[in-house]
Design an enzyme around this catalytic site. Structure first.
Site, PDB file in Angstrom:
ATOM      1  N   SER A   1       0.811  -1.253   0.084  1.00  0.00           N
ATOM      2  CA  SER A   1      -0.084   0.134  -0.002  1.00  0.00           C
ATOM      3  C   SER A   1       0.996   1.306  -0.063  1.00  0.00           C
ATOM      4  O   SER A   1       2.039   1.064   0.044  1.00  0.00           O
ATOM      5  CB  SER A   1      -1.038   0.093   1.177  1.00  0.00           C
ATOM      6  OG  SER A   1      -0.126   0.285   2.455  1.00  0.00           O
ATOM      7  N   LYS A   2       0.240   2.478  -0.029  1.00  0.00           N
ATOM      8  CA  LYS A   2       0.888   3.684  -0.187  1.00  0.00           C
ATOM      9  C   LYS A   2       1.844   3.886   1.015  1.00  0.00           C
ATOM     10  O   LYS A   2       2.847   4.615   1.001  1.00  0.00           O
ATOM     11  CB  LYS A   2       0.055   4.867  -0.002  1.00  0.00           C
ATOM     12  CG  LYS A   2      -0.844   4.938  -1.132  1.00  0.00           C
ATOM     13  CD  LYS A   2      -0.727   6.318  -1.837  1.00  0.00           C
ATOM     14  CE  LYS A   2      -1.534   6.404  -3.249  1.00  0.00           C
ATOM     15  NZ  LYS A   2      -2.967   6.363  -3.325  1.00  0.00           N
ATOM     16  N   ARG A   3       1.672   3.196   1.992  1.00  0.00           N
ATOM     17  CA  ARG A   3       2.679   3.208   3.239  1.00  0.00           C
ATOM     18  C   ARG A   3       3.907   2.784   2.714  1.00  0.00           C
ATOM     19  O   ARG A   3       5.082   2.896   3.472  1.00  0.00           O
ATOM     20  CB  ARG A   3       2.172   2.368   4.358  1.00  0.00           C
ATOM     21  CG  ARG A   3       1.161   2.984   5.584  1.00  0.00           C
ATOM     22  CD  ARG A   3       0.718   1.776   6.489  1.00  0.00           C
ATOM     23  NE  ARG A   3       0.478   0.613   5.950  1.00  0.00           N
ATOM     24  CZ  ARG A   3       1.087  -0.567   6.293  1.00  0.00           C
ATOM     25  NH1 ARG A   3       2.133  -0.338   6.956  1.00  0.00           N
ATOM     26  NH2 ARG A   3       0.458  -1.700   5.639  1.00  0.00           N
TER      27      ARG A   3
ATOM     28  N   GLY B   1       5.450   3.336  -0.069  1.00  0.00           N
ATOM     29  CA  GLY B   1       6.066   4.056  -1.108  1.00  0.00           C
ATOM     30  C   GLY B   1       5.182   4.271  -2.077  1.00  0.00           C
ATOM     31  O   GLY B   1       3.987   3.921  -2.111  1.00  0.00           O
TER      32      GLY B   1
END
Ligand code: GLU
Length: 496
Positions: free
Chosen positions: A252-254, A256
């Site tokens: 996920s965006k966490r 990167g």
């Protein structure tokens, strides 16, 4: 033998994600390997979440990755249309057929009724599926509901049978039919549900292999039952493992960047990304890691796809990208970095051929050092625009003593007829000897003065590329600037 036909079926509800791009790539490799057909189908029945801009972006991102398809919304084909929103009549035809054959039925239960019964059933027996209330409605009951103005859904009458599948990646998987309750295939607005649309499309588009993410494995028994009810041959199924971040949670965006677009904008090369994606959950027999597209097509096999989740490793991708940066011809690197250079105002919209040729030469000189395309403007920018001096560098390298040396050197360079690297080196070294200056005391300030940097290509290469006029202009500009008298008062760079 029937021709292999596979599809990538994204929903246009966001930018193409790494996990989906990998699904697209594996379908593509499988199709190309078997001289089959790879088609693109847009699953846009979720009207609220789907957007045409995302469809456009999906196509662009797939093209950027180097994928092409034989059938799809943009290229057409014999099994179209390729957007689910344009196929509603086909879903209607087949749901009518199931209704007529008694394999599906209309259900008039309202949301509230369903919810109420579900809660009760959960409390009593822990089973919350649809209870089959509308399975055998009489004509009178139906007429009464219709009169009330209820809008029915169509439910599939799920037979209680065990479903088995030989998944090409996961092996033999057994599902108990009893756990599936009569599910909706057409919603009250007349649109198909995901399950129904997928099966009808795979059937009508004559898909031979359904290669998709493991998150769809639990949907497969429903799909198999629908295929059987529609008396269609089953495609083969291959469910690919999920893509995780380094901490083994879903990517996920966490972690990167996760969209293909973000990687493109960060300066990754499509060829490197293509290669890296192929290694997520697939490995060659020899453990080889660097592949051309043709090699990947030749080597790819579903048998070698791993059941365990793939871990997306940004560091490895960066390493691989650096490798590709070093072996990509400078002309192509220039072509790919042109938009970046223009966006940063380093090159005009219509650069002259001569200027481009010099950029290419610079790229070739610096090529060993690039990790991504974004390094190109950073490393060759000094050449395209007068430097902006960092006050710290000014203080360290452009001291009054250094400026004195540079002014003596400028006089020597004015008499230098040809700005060739070897000749320049000779001149500057002789200057050091004559004046008894340690070379470092001359070279470092000279480099900073003409480029604003301490890194970069060879000093004399740099001077030769800038040319006599520009080199002397930059030196003069440094020497004239009052800011450098003390080296301490802010160090704003010389005016361009
Ligand atoms: N539209 C589905 C998705 O984006 C794909 C369904 C399928 O491949 O069967 O996950």
């Amino acid at each position: 033998m029937t021709m292999v036909r596979v599809r990538f079926a994204p929903s246009p509800t966001g930018y193409l994600h790494v996990g989906n791009a990998r699904t697209a790539l594996f379908n593509y490799l499988f199709a190309r390997k078997h001289n089959g057909c790879f088609l693109l189908r847009i699953e846009d029945t979720d009207r609220e979440r789907s957007a045409v801009e995302y469809e456009k972006a999906l196509l662009e991102d797939l093209h950027w990755l180097g994928l092409d398809w034989d059938e799809g919304p943009d290229v057409g084909g014999n099994y179209g249309p390729y957007r689910q929103s344009e196929r509603v009549h086909l879903y209607r035809q087949l749901s009518e057929k199931l209704l007529q054959e008694g394999l599906a039925y209309r259900c008039y239960c309202t949301k509230e009724e369903l919810q109420e019964r579900k809660e009760k059933a959960l409390a009593e027996k822990g089973n919350a599926g649809y209870d089959g209330r509308c399975r055998n409605l009489t004509r009178t009951q139906i007429a009464a509901y219709e009169k009330e103005g209820r809008k029915p859904v169509v439910r599939f009458l799920v037979p209680s049978e065990t479903i088995e599948v030989n998944d090409l990646i996961r092996g033999h998987v057994v599902f108990e039919g009893e756990t599936i309750s009569d599910f909706v295939i057409v919603k009250s607005d007349g649109l198909p549900t995901f399950h129904f649309a997928v099966v009808v499309d795979d059937l009508l588009m004559q898909i031979t292999h359904v290669i998709r993410g493991e998150d769809h494995l639990s949907n497969t028994p429903k799909h198999i039952l629908l295929f059987r009810a529609l008396k269609a041959p089953l495609p083969q199924f291959a469910h690919m493992s999920m893509t995780l971040g380094p901490d083994r949670t879903r990517l996920s965006k966490r972690h990167g960047a996760t969209s293909i677009r973000a990687f493109k904008e960060a300066g990754y090369l499509p060829e490197a990304f293509f290669n890296y994606l192929a290694l997520l959950g697939w490995a060659s027999t020899e453990g080889q890691e660097i592949f051309t597209r043709e090699e990947l097509i030749r080597e790819f096999s579903l048998k070698r796809c791993s059941k365990t989740a793939a871990v997306f490793d940004h560091q490895k991708l960066l390493w691989m990208n650096g490798l590709y940066m070093r072996k990509t011809p400078p002309a192509r690197l220039l072509e790919l970095s042109l938009p970046l250079l223009q966006a940063q105002g380093l090159l005009p919209a219509q650069p002259e051929t001569k200027l481009l040729a010099r950029c290419e030469r610079l790229i070739a000189l610096e090529q060993e050092k690039f990790k991504t395309l974004s390094d190109i403007p950073e490393r060759i920018g000094f050449f395209l625009k007068p430097p902006v001096y960092d006050p710290e560098l000014v203080e360290k390298y452009l001291t009054p003593a250094a400026r004195q040396i540079l002014s003596e050197l400028a006089t020597v360079l004015e008499n230098q007829p040809e700005f060739q690297p070897a000749l320049l080196e000779n001149t500057v070294r002789s200057f050091c000897q004559e004046k008894n200056y340690r070379p470092a005391l001359v070279f470092h300030p000279l480099r900073v003065a003409i480029s604003g940097m301490t890194k970069g290509p060879g000093l004399f290469e740099m001077m030769a590329l800038l040319g006599k006029e520009e080199t002397l202009r930059r030196l003069g500009s440094v020497l004239r600037n009052e800011t450098f008298r003390t080296g301490k008062d802010g160090g704003a760079g010389p005016a361009a």
